[in-house]
Write a protein that holds these residues in place. Structure first.
Motif, PDB file in Angstrom:
ATOM      1  N   TYR A 298      -6.374   8.598  -5.187  1.00  9.51           N
ATOM      2  CA  TYR A 298      -7.167   7.447  -4.768  1.00  9.51           C
ATOM      3  C   TYR A 298      -7.459   6.535  -5.962  1.00  9.51           C
ATOM      4  O   TYR A 298      -7.332   5.316  -5.864  1.00  9.51           O
ATOM      5  CB  TYR A 298      -8.468   7.917  -4.123  1.00  9.51           C
ATOM      6  CG  TYR A 298      -9.349   6.782  -3.683  1.00  9.51           C
ATOM      7  CD1 TYR A 298      -9.053   6.070  -2.523  1.00  9.51           C
ATOM      8  CD2 TYR A 298     -10.448   6.400  -4.432  1.00  9.51           C
ATOM      9  CE1 TYR A 298      -9.854   5.015  -2.127  1.00  9.51           C
ATOM     10  CE2 TYR A 298     -11.247   5.341  -4.041  1.00  9.51           C
ATOM     11  CZ  TYR A 298     -10.943   4.660  -2.886  1.00  9.51           C
ATOM     12  OH  TYR A 298     -11.729   3.614  -2.502  1.00  9.51           O
ATOM     13  N   ALA A 299      -7.831   7.122  -7.098  1.00  7.67           N
ATOM     14  CA  ALA A 299      -8.136   6.331  -8.293  1.00  7.67           C
ATOM     15  C   ALA A 299      -6.902   5.577  -8.785  1.00  7.67           C
ATOM     16  O   ALA A 299      -6.981   4.385  -9.106  1.00  7.67           O
ATOM     17  CB  ALA A 299      -8.693   7.227  -9.395  1.00  7.67           C
TER      18      ALA A 299
ATOM     19  N   LEU B 147      -3.424  -1.157  -6.913  1.00  4.47           N
ATOM     20  CA  LEU B 147      -3.680  -2.251  -5.977  1.00  4.47           C
ATOM     21  C   LEU B 147      -4.426  -3.401  -6.648  1.00  4.47           C
ATOM     22  O   LEU B 147      -4.143  -4.573  -6.386  1.00  4.47           O
ATOM     23  CB  LEU B 147      -4.439  -1.748  -4.759  1.00  4.47           C
ATOM     24  CG  LEU B 147      -3.642  -0.930  -3.776  1.00  4.47           C
ATOM     25  CD1 LEU B 147      -4.555  -0.300  -2.720  1.00  4.47           C
ATOM     26  CD2 LEU B 147      -2.572  -1.769  -3.113  1.00  4.47           C
ATOM     27  N   GLU B 148      -5.367  -3.066  -7.525  1.00  4.85           N
ATOM     28  CA  GLU B 148      -6.076  -4.111  -8.268  1.00  4.85           C
ATOM     29  C   GLU B 148      -5.121  -4.884  -9.166  1.00  4.85           C
ATOM     30  O   GLU B 148      -5.180  -6.112  -9.261  1.00  4.85           O
ATOM     31  CB  GLU B 148      -7.205  -3.505  -9.094  1.00  4.85           C
ATOM     32  CG  GLU B 148      -8.384  -3.070  -8.263  1.00  4.85           C
ATOM     33  CD  GLU B 148      -9.479  -2.389  -9.082  1.00  4.85           C
ATOM     34  OE1 GLU B 148      -9.364  -2.332 -10.323  1.00  4.85           O
ATOM     35  OE2 GLU B 148     -10.447  -1.923  -8.479  1.00  4.85           O
TER      36      GLU B 148
ATOM     37  N   THR C  68      -6.034   2.795  -6.321  1.00  2.00           N
ATOM     38  CA  THR C  68      -6.979   1.685  -6.461  1.00  2.00           C
ATOM     39  C   THR C  68      -6.620   0.828  -7.666  1.00  2.00           C
ATOM     40  O   THR C  68      -6.591  -0.404  -7.583  1.00  2.00           O
ATOM     41  CB  THR C  68      -8.417   2.223  -6.599  1.00  2.00           C
ATOM     42  OG1 THR C  68      -8.731   2.973  -5.420  1.00  2.00           O
ATOM     43  CG2 THR C  68      -9.417   1.095  -6.769  1.00  2.00           C
TER      44      THR C  68
ATOM     45  N   ILE D 283       0.836  -1.203   0.000  1.00  2.66           N
ATOM     46  CA  ILE D 283       0.000   0.000   0.000  1.00  2.66           C
ATOM     47  C   ILE D 283       0.871   1.254   0.000  1.00  2.66           C
ATOM     48  O   ILE D 283       0.602   2.210  -0.741  1.00  2.66           O
ATOM     49  CB  ILE D 283      -0.972  -0.016   1.192  1.00  2.66           C
ATOM     50  CG1 ILE D 283      -2.023  -1.111   0.968  1.00  2.66           C
ATOM     51  CG2 ILE D 283      -1.631   1.341   1.395  1.00  2.66           C
ATOM     52  CD1 ILE D 283      -2.866  -1.424   2.181  1.00  2.66           C
TER      53      ILE D 283
ATOM     54  N   SER E 123       1.583   6.476  -7.072  1.00  2.00           N
ATOM     55  CA  SER E 123       0.492   7.322  -7.562  1.00  2.00           C
ATOM     56  C   SER E 123       0.784   8.793  -7.282  1.00  2.00           C
ATOM     57  O   SER E 123       0.462   9.660  -8.095  1.00  2.00           O
ATOM     58  CB  SER E 123      -0.847   6.902  -6.959  1.00  2.00           C
ATOM     59  OG  SER E 123      -0.864   7.083  -5.565  1.00  2.00           O
TER      60      SER E 123
END
Length: 54
Positions: free
Chosen positions: A39-40, A46-47, A43, A11, A18
Motif C-alpha cells: 500500500y505504501a 501513484l503520487e 501510494t 492503478i 509495488s
C-alpha cells in the motif's frame, strides 16, 4: 504507439510494480508486512504519477 492512461490501467501497473518490488525486498527482510508495504509503495508511485501528469 498510443499510451493508455486510464486510471484503472495506472492503478494496475502501480500495484504490479509495488508487488514486484516487494518480492525482492522480502528476500532481504522476510518479516516485512507485505500488505502495508504494498500500500505504501503503491501510494508513493501513484503520487509520483500524479506529479508527472500535472
Amino acid at each position: 504507439m498510443k499510451r493508455d492512461t486510464s486510471q484503472q490501467t495506472l492503478i494496475t501497473a502501480v500495484f504490479e510494480a509495488s508487488n514486484a518490488a516487494l518480492d525482492r525486498l522480502t528476500h532481504l527482510v522476510p518479516d516485512i508486512d507485505r500488505d502495508r508495504c504494498e500500500y505504501a509503495l503503491a501510494t508513493l508511485l501513484l503520487e509520483e504519477a500524479w506529479v508527472v501528469g500535472r
